[in-house]
Motif scaffolding. Structure first.
Motif, short mmCIF file in Angstrom:
data_model
loop_
_atom_site.label_atom_id
_atom_site.label_comp_id
_atom_site.label_asym_id
_atom_site.label_seq_id
_atom_site.Cartn_x
_atom_site.Cartn_y
_atom_site.Cartn_z
N LYS A 22 0.82 -1.21 0.00
CA LYS A 22 0.00 0.00 0.00
C LYS A 22 0.85 1.26 0.00
O LYS A 22 0.54 2.23 -0.69
CB LYS A 22 -0.98 0.00 1.16
N LEU A 26 0.68 4.08 -2.84
CA LEU A 26 0.43 5.48 -2.46
C LEU A 26 1.52 6.39 -3.03
O LEU A 26 1.22 7.44 -3.60
CB LEU A 26 0.42 5.63 -0.94
N MET A 58 -7.75 -0.14 -0.63
CA MET A 58 -7.46 1.28 -0.51
C MET A 58 -8.65 2.13 -0.94
O MET A 58 -8.90 3.19 -0.36
CB MET A 58 -6.20 1.63 -1.31
N LEU A 63 -8.67 5.88 0.54
CA LEU A 63 -7.36 6.42 0.16
C LEU A 63 -7.24 6.67 -1.33
O LEU A 63 -6.52 7.56 -1.76
CB LEU A 63 -6.25 5.45 0.58
N VAL A 64 -7.94 5.83 -2.11
CA VAL A 64 -7.80 5.85 -3.56
C VAL A 64 -9.18 6.04 -4.20
O VAL A 64 -10.17 5.49 -3.73
CB VAL A 64 -7.16 4.53 -4.06
N LEU A 80 -5.20 9.46 -5.88
CA LEU A 80 -5.32 9.59 -4.44
C LEU A 80 -6.46 10.54 -4.09
O LEU A 80 -6.67 11.54 -4.76
CB LEU A 80 -4.02 10.15 -3.85
N THR A 81 -7.16 10.21 -3.03
CA THR A 81 -8.15 11.11 -2.47
C THR A 81 -7.40 12.11 -1.58
O THR A 81 -6.19 11.99 -1.37
CB THR A 81 -9.17 10.35 -1.62
N GLY A 84 -5.88 10.14 1.07
CA GLY A 84 -4.69 9.44 0.59
C GLY A 84 -3.50 10.37 0.47
O GLY A 84 -2.37 10.00 0.83
N HIS A 85 -3.74 11.60 -0.02
CA HIS A 85 -2.65 12.59 -0.11
C HIS A 85 -2.11 12.91 1.28
O HIS A 85 -0.90 13.04 1.46
CB HIS A 85 -3.13 13.88 -0.77
N ASN A 88 0.09 10.11 2.35
CA ASN A 88 1.33 10.14 1.56
C ASN A 88 2.27 11.21 2.12
O ASN A 88 3.47 10.99 2.24
CB ASN A 88 0.99 10.42 0.10
#
Length: 109
Positions: A22, A26, A58, A63-64, A80-81, A84-85, A88
């Motif tokens: 993951k 990411l 994810m 996250l995605v 990425l949502t 998610g960002h 990251n």
């Protein structure tokens, strides 16, 4: 089914990450949206089945984002949502630490 409680923030973050792939996915999506085949090429060693599983988890975890473009042939992009960002961004210092200590880590028995 009971709701999980976490002992600390690191416990919660690791629960979202769950596994080695993951973080790499990411990181790869950090530059922008990618199609499945592109993701498979930029994440070395991941099998098609494992990538599908990780992307589904994810996406379910927020996250995605998976966007299907209705065209022929079908096109699906992953990005990425905001959630998610943010993860990251939080992982960036850990990646820098790994880069700084890679030789030492590779030398471990």
């Amino acid at each position: 089914m009971s709701k999980r409680t976490y002992t600390c923030g690191l416990d919660a973050a690791i629960a979202v990450m769950g596994g080695k792939w993951k973080g790499l996915v990411l990181f790869s999506l950090g530059e922008g949206p990618l199609r499945f085949g592109e993701l498979r090429r930029v994440v070395p060693g991941i099998s098609e089945r494992m990538l599908i599983l990780q992307l589904r988890e994810m996406e379910a975890g927020g996250l995605v984002h998976r966007e299907v473009h209705h065209q022929v042939p079908p096109k699906v992009e992953y990005s990425l949502t905001e959630f998610g960002h943010s993860l990251n961004t939080a992982l960036a210092p850990l990646g820098e630490w790994g880069e700084e200590h890679m030789e030492r880590i590779e030398a471990l028995p």
